[in-house]
Design an enzyme around this catalytic site. Structure first.
Site, PDB file in Angstrom:
ATOM      1  N   ASP A   1       0.844  -1.186   0.000  1.00 43.86           N
ATOM      2  CA  ASP A   1       0.000   0.000   0.000  1.00 43.86           C
ATOM      3  C   ASP A   1       0.882   1.238   0.000  1.00 43.86           C
ATOM      4  OD1 ASP A   1      -2.321   1.588   0.218  1.00 43.86           O
ATOM      5  OD2 ASP A   1      -2.253   1.563   2.405  1.00 43.86           O
ATOM      6  N   HIS A   2       0.336   2.336  -0.497  1.00 45.80           N
ATOM      7  CA  HIS A   2       1.016   3.631  -0.469  1.00 45.80           C
ATOM      8  C   HIS A   2       0.719   4.345   0.849  1.00 45.80           C
ATOM      9  CE1 HIS A   2       0.838   3.761  -5.160  1.00 45.80           C
ATOM     10  NE2 HIS A   2       1.911   3.138  -4.739  1.00 45.80           N
TER      11      HIS A   2
ATOM     12  N   TYR B   1      -4.972   4.732   0.354  1.00 43.23           N
ATOM     13  CA  TYR B   1      -6.108   3.976  -0.192  1.00 43.23           C
ATOM     14  C   TYR B   1      -5.753   3.135  -1.417  1.00 43.23           C
ATOM     15  CZ  TYR B   1      -7.693   8.326   2.046  1.00 43.23           C
ATOM     16  OH  TYR B   1      -7.811   9.417   2.865  1.00 43.23           O
ATOM     17  N   HIS B   2      -4.515   2.633  -1.491  1.00 42.85           N
ATOM     18  CA  HIS B   2      -4.068   1.915  -2.687  1.00 42.85           C
ATOM     19  C   HIS B   2      -3.546   0.514  -2.379  1.00 42.85           C
ATOM     20  CE1 HIS B   2      -3.174   6.165  -4.477  1.00 42.85           C
ATOM     21  NE2 HIS B   2      -4.464   5.871  -4.513  1.00 42.85           N
ATOM     22  N   PRO B   3      -4.231  -0.300  -1.567  1.00 38.66           N
ATOM     23  CA  PRO B   3      -3.737  -1.662  -1.342  1.00 38.66           C
ATOM     24  C   PRO B   3      -3.869  -2.507  -2.602  1.00 38.66           C
ATOM     25  CG  PRO B   3      -5.918  -1.412  -0.384  1.00 38.66           C
ATOM     26  CD  PRO B   3      -5.497  -0.048  -0.845  1.00 38.66           C
TER      27      PRO B   3
END
Length: 518
Positions: free
Chosen positions: A281-282, A453-455
């Site tokens: 994730d980011h 919010y980038h998993p």
């Protein structure tokens, strides 16, 4: 064909299957998307922790002061594309080339082009006949314009024309999936126009419990709807439930690491060690400054709402994160050969704790985001109960390279805010604060970092023993089962992931159609 999940990947998959002549049953665990806060891009923080959100939490993160991280994920038609900041970036040529055969830049570019109607017209890299409207917003805040100029000057990077031609370099205002000041989620763009199609059935509030089997073939799903448990059968099933629920459904149905399944007494149908692994994730860190001009969040709510209702203009038509810059911050990176490790998200507002915290006065946020991620975590089942959230452990900051990038990112944010036109508009640093010395910045990162919010990655495509799907997105060891969402990404791209999830949905539908019609 059954499609499980009406998010970014699922909405595109369902539409493309429909266009290919297949009958489609689309099952969405959430409800309808008819709400003003979904249409108004800047209202996305108000959707967090609401009925439109799965409202997930990670395990305590030992390298981030033991904090549990809140993870918003869309539980609504459109999925997370209905509650995100509508940033449209594809990732870099190097990102996809690293995915290998069948997924290189030249392989995925036609799918990207087919998704969009780009407001700037068609080109070798842009499309103008797709359902999704993308392009610059109608208006941007003066602070965002100042950020682009200051970032270019401070970081010695170019003004970028776009971040969607395969190169992540420079500073620019961001493109969004908007039209006339309104969000276009994947569901609104791809499925809303065809909801009356006789071959399409969409059920909301339909929670899928497990897959149904005939030997190695998946023949349908069991789900809860309107207080009843129902079975639906079809020629195939596409899991598009997202990075969390897709691996959860696989494991509940007997597909996953043998030891994990046996621990919970789940019969093992297909032992795949990679299910739930490779979770990346980011991470974003807030760096906030006072502003001499009025910021988006200082416009009175009644005034902002009135302007939006009148002609879809004003603060609510912004996506808050209006501009970005890509930089190299970690030692040893070569800009000529390595993608950036940081992507700055600039917002002309005070943005901290997912927008839940506010402070008096005018502000702007220069948030470094780690996009070259080395820490990797995993997802496991908490129980056999399909309604229980799984155990999410992203293992944030476990690799020291990630902490180094973000600490240097805070330093770069300070440089950007102290340079050029942004410096003239700043009244000084608010967070972490001017008294925070350089050697205390690691503490700020550990205490304030949050998901962007980038998993991705929990059902990765590939050929090795850790892969969950084939390169055509069929689940290894099964028949009639595909995955078509961000969980199949073998590596996390160096940019926002929503556009990529839609591209995956488009390509999956092509693979499925070919496989079913052979």
């Amino acid at each position: 064909m059954i499609v499980v999940g009406a998010g970014s990947g699922g909405s595109v998959t369902a539409r493309r299957l429909l266009d290919a002549g297949l009958r489609v049953l689309l099952l969405e665990a959430g409800g309808h998307d008819r709400h003003l806060f979904i249409r108004a891009p800047a209202a996305f923080p108000k959707l967090f922790r609401s009925r439109f959100d799965w409202n997930l939490q990670t395990t305590p993160q030992p390298h981030a002061d033991g904090r549990r991280f809140y993870w918003p994920r869309g539980r609504v038609l459109g999925g997370s594309s209905a509650i995100n900041a509508t940033i449209y970036i594809r990732g870099s040529r190097r990102d996809y080339d690293a995915w290998g055969d069948g997924w290189r830049w030249n392989d995925v570019l036609p799918a990207f082009r087919s998704l969009e109607t780009y407001s700037g017209g068609a080109s070798d890299t842009r499309g103008d006949h797709g359902p999704l409207p993308v392009g610059p917003r109608r208006a941007s805040h003066p602070l965002s314009e100042a950020f682009v100029a200051s970032a270019a000057q401070a970081m010695h990077i170019p003004h970028a024309a776009t971040f969607n031609d395969g190169t992540l370099e420079g500073a620019a205002l961001l493109e969004s999936n908007h039209r006339n000041g309104e969000r276009y989620s994947a569901f609104r763009a791809f499925l809303q126009p065809v909801l009356r199609h006789p071959n399409l059935t969409v059920l909301t509030d339909a929670q899928v419990l497990e897959l149904l089997w005939d030997g190695p073939r998946v023949t349908g799903v069991r789900f809860r709807h309107a207080g009843r448990t129902l079975d639906a059968h079809a020629g195939g099933v596409a899991l598009t439930a997202g990075v969390i629920q897709t691996p959860q459904l696989l494991m509940l149905s007997g597909i996953g690491p043998r030891r994990e399944l046996q621990r919970l007494g789940i019969p093992v149908r297909v032992p795949l060690d990679g299910v739930g692994e490779n979770l990346k994730d980011h991470l974003a860190v807030p760096v906030i400054f006072g502003s001499r001009v009025r910021s988006l969040d200082r416009v009175p709510e009644t005034q902002a709402l009135a302007r939006y209702l009148w002609n879809r203009s004003g603060p609510l038509s912004s996506n808050v994160a209006e501009a970005s810059a890509f930089t190299h911050a970690r030692s040893g990176l070569d800009p000529a050969h390595d993608d950036p490790d940081l992507q700055f998200h600039f917002g002309p507002a005070y943005f901290r704790d997912h927008g839940a915290v506010s402070e008096p006065g005018n502000h702007f946020s220069v948030g470094p985001v780690l996009v070259d991620v080395h820490s990797s975590g995993r997802l496991t089942l908490a129980s056999r109960d399909p309604l229980a959230p799984p155990v999410i452990d992203p293992n944030y900051l476990s690799d020291p390279r990630d902490l180094e990038s973000l600490v240097n990112g805070v330093r770069q944010a300070r440089e950007i805010a102290a340079t050029g036109p942004l410096a003239a508009l700043s009244t000084g640093e608010v967070l972490p604060g001017p008294g925070t010395r350089s050697d205390d910045l690691a503490r700020h990162v550990r205490q304030e970092s949050a998901t962007l919010y980038h998993p991705t990655g929990t059902a990765a495509l590939g050929d090795d023993g850790r892969a969950v799907t084939t390169r055509r997105l069929a689940v290894h060891g099964t028949r009639g089962l595909w995955v078509a969402d961000a969980s199949v990404m073998p590596n996390l791209i160096h940019a926002n992931t929503n556009a990529t999830a839609m591209m995956i949905g488009a390509r999956a539908a092509g693979f499925i159609t070919e496989d079913l019609t052979r």
